[in-house]
Scaffold this motif. Sequence first.
Motif, mmCIF file in Angstrom:
data_model
loop_
_atom_site.group_PDB
_atom_site.id
_atom_site.type_symbol
_atom_site.label_atom_id
_atom_site.label_comp_id
_atom_site.label_asym_id
_atom_site.label_seq_id
_atom_site.Cartn_x
_atom_site.Cartn_y
_atom_site.Cartn_z
ATOM 1 N N VAL A 1 0.660 -1.871 -0.193
ATOM 2 C CA VAL A 1 -0.416 0.084 0.034
ATOM 3 C C VAL A 1 0.848 1.046 -0.179
ATOM 4 N N ILE A 2 2.182 1.092 0.370
ATOM 5 C CA ILE A 2 2.617 2.427 0.686
ATOM 6 C C ILE A 2 3.822 2.664 -0.526
ATOM 7 N N LYS A 3 4.281 1.290 -1.882
ATOM 8 C CA LYS A 3 4.225 1.805 -2.302
ATOM 9 C C LYS A 3 3.480 1.928 -3.977
ATOM 10 N N MET A 4 2.170 1.114 -3.508
ATOM 11 C CA MET A 4 0.871 2.180 -4.632
ATOM 12 C C MET A 4 0.638 3.301 -4.178
ATOM 13 N N THR A 5 0.935 4.120 -3.469
ATOM 14 C CA THR A 5 0.767 5.130 -2.427
ATOM 15 C C THR A 5 1.663 6.606 -3.246
ATOM 16 N N ASP A 6 3.464 5.600 -3.294
ATOM 17 C CA ASP A 6 4.394 6.433 -3.958
ATOM 18 C C ASP A 6 5.141 5.583 -4.061
ATOM 19 N N PRO A 7 5.673 5.206 -5.191
ATOM 20 C CA PRO A 7 6.330 4.060 -5.243
ATOM 21 C C PRO A 7 7.768 4.580 -5.030
ATOM 22 N N GLU A 8 8.747 5.767 -5.137
ATOM 23 C CA GLU A 8 9.920 6.489 -4.837
ATOM 24 C C GLU A 8 9.737 6.055 -3.319
ATOM 25 N N ALA B 1 2.722 6.900 4.106
ATOM 26 C CA ALA B 1 2.835 7.028 2.987
ATOM 27 C C ALA B 1 2.596 8.638 2.279
ATOM 28 N N LEU B 2 1.144 9.204 2.775
ATOM 29 C CA LEU B 2 1.017 9.966 2.232
ATOM 30 C C LEU B 2 1.825 11.032 2.478
ATOM 31 N N LEU B 3 1.870 11.355 4.101
ATOM 32 C CA LEU B 3 2.716 11.921 5.175
ATOM 33 C C LEU B 3 4.424 12.451 4.010
ATOM 34 N N ALA B 4 5.151 10.890 4.402
ATOM 35 C CA ALA B 4 5.919 11.092 3.994
ATOM 36 C C ALA B 4 6.618 11.403 2.661
ATOM 37 N N SER B 5 4.968 11.403 1.244
ATOM 38 C CA SER B 5 5.777 11.418 -0.252
ATOM 39 C C SER B 5 5.306 12.850 -0.506
ATOM 40 N N GLY B 6 4.358 14.010 0.532
ATOM 41 C CA GLY B 6 4.177 14.972 0.532
ATOM 42 C C GLY B 6 3.263 15.401 0.354
ATOM 43 N N LYS B 7 2.042 14.510 -0.101
ATOM 44 C CA LYS B 7 0.315 14.495 -0.344
ATOM 45 C C LYS B 7 -0.188 15.107 0.223
ATOM 46 N N ILE B 8 -0.118 14.963 1.718
ATOM 47 C CA ILE B 8 -0.283 15.560 2.315
ATOM 48 C C ILE B 8 0.375 16.193 3.459
ATOM 49 N N SER B 9 0.188 17.205 4.211
ATOM 50 C CA SER B 9 0.633 17.968 5.093
ATOM 51 C C SER B 9 0.626 17.604 6.877
ATOM 52 N N PHE B 10 1.400 17.954 7.856
ATOM 53 C CA PHE B 10 0.907 17.359 8.869
ATOM 54 C C PHE B 10 0.008 17.519 9.660
ATOM 55 N N GLU B 11 -0.631 19.180 9.113
ATOM 56 C CA GLU B 11 -2.262 19.571 9.884
ATOM 57 C C GLU B 11 -3.327 19.010 9.208
ATOM 58 N N GLN B 12 -2.774 18.450 7.488
ATOM 59 C CA GLN B 12 -4.242 17.619 7.117
ATOM 60 C C GLN B 12 -3.769 16.353 7.624
ATOM 61 N N VAL B 13 -3.373 15.647 8.466
ATOM 62 C CA VAL B 13 -4.023 14.754 9.113
ATOM 63 C C VAL B 13 -4.752 14.358 9.714
ATOM 64 N N GLY B 14 -5.050 15.134 10.162
ATOM 65 C CA GLY B 14 -6.632 15.708 11.114
ATOM 66 C C GLY B 14 -6.656 16.336 12.013
ATOM 67 N N ARG B 15 -7.384 16.299 13.158
ATOM 68 C CA ARG B 15 -7.584 17.662 14.332
ATOM 69 C C ARG B 15 -6.244 16.993 14.827
ATOM 70 N N ALA B 16 -5.651 18.595 15.649
ATOM 71 C CA ALA B 16 -4.949 18.349 16.980
ATOM 72 C C ALA B 16 -5.449 17.951 17.806
#
Length: 281
Positions: free
Chosen positions: A24-31, A141-156
């Motif tokens: 799933v991680i590689k499907m999100t970003d193969p790099e 994977a979303l976070l490491a790839s830059g597809k979301i920011s930490f703030e976009q993870v969810g509510r603090a």
Amino acid sequence: MKPAILLQTDFSNTWSAVAAMKGVIKMTDPELEIYDLCHDIKCFDPWEASLSLSAAEPYWPGGTVIVSVVDPGVGTSRRASVARLNDGTYVVTPDNGTLTHLKHSVGIAAVREIDERRNRFRAKEDVSVFHGRDLFGYCAALLASGKISFEQVGRAYPVSQVIECPEYSLLPEIHGDRVDTWIMTGLKHFGGIQFYITNEEWKRLGYTEGDNVSIRITHEGTAVFDGIVPFAKSFGFVPKGDPVLYCGSSLYLSLDCNQDSLMDKYGIGTGRDWKVSLAKA
């Protein structure tokens, strides 16, 4: 360069779960580069997961994304979280005690609850028992790839609300040069154990390499080990098969046998019902 993803679970490597997470991680970003921390954490034990993270995290660069899935409450109302540590590392994990040691050592700068509506992988099967793949691995994977920011993870939510393992408060009792404590974890591959007293605390009691130490280990009131053991720099300072007390690389006082398994040889386990008393012989 994108940050590495480091995986820790209690899944073992004897079936497909870890491979599915990596897929799933590689499907999100193969790099993305994925590394294994450990997949043999004691099943359902956030305490051991917390200890393992504290031993490995300081040796990875800031920005690394660590995924730790030891999740006996999977699918329940327990929080799925991403913590940003003071050194810039991210830890993606159920908030069930796994963050205990890092909270007290490195420190947590901020923590957010994963928004499952936006940051969940939609697998072919609709299940609630594989958040390692569908929630933690995917969000990492979303976070490491830059597809979301930490703030976009969810509510603090407040760092003060991060769950801590109750074992953390079971501090060693010190009476002069005697220490009463417990076996906090074991190294299953080699068979050594670690006591809940740090190397620094131990040395402050005046112990030096070459001292002989009386060690008594009991389980539910029954003595399992009772003997005199040398405190030494490493294993090779005692004959093969003999026990040796030493300062472990985890920063906690450890007991092992030279080229043998202490846990197997003496039938020793781990946990707060394994009591230990140490004193100068």
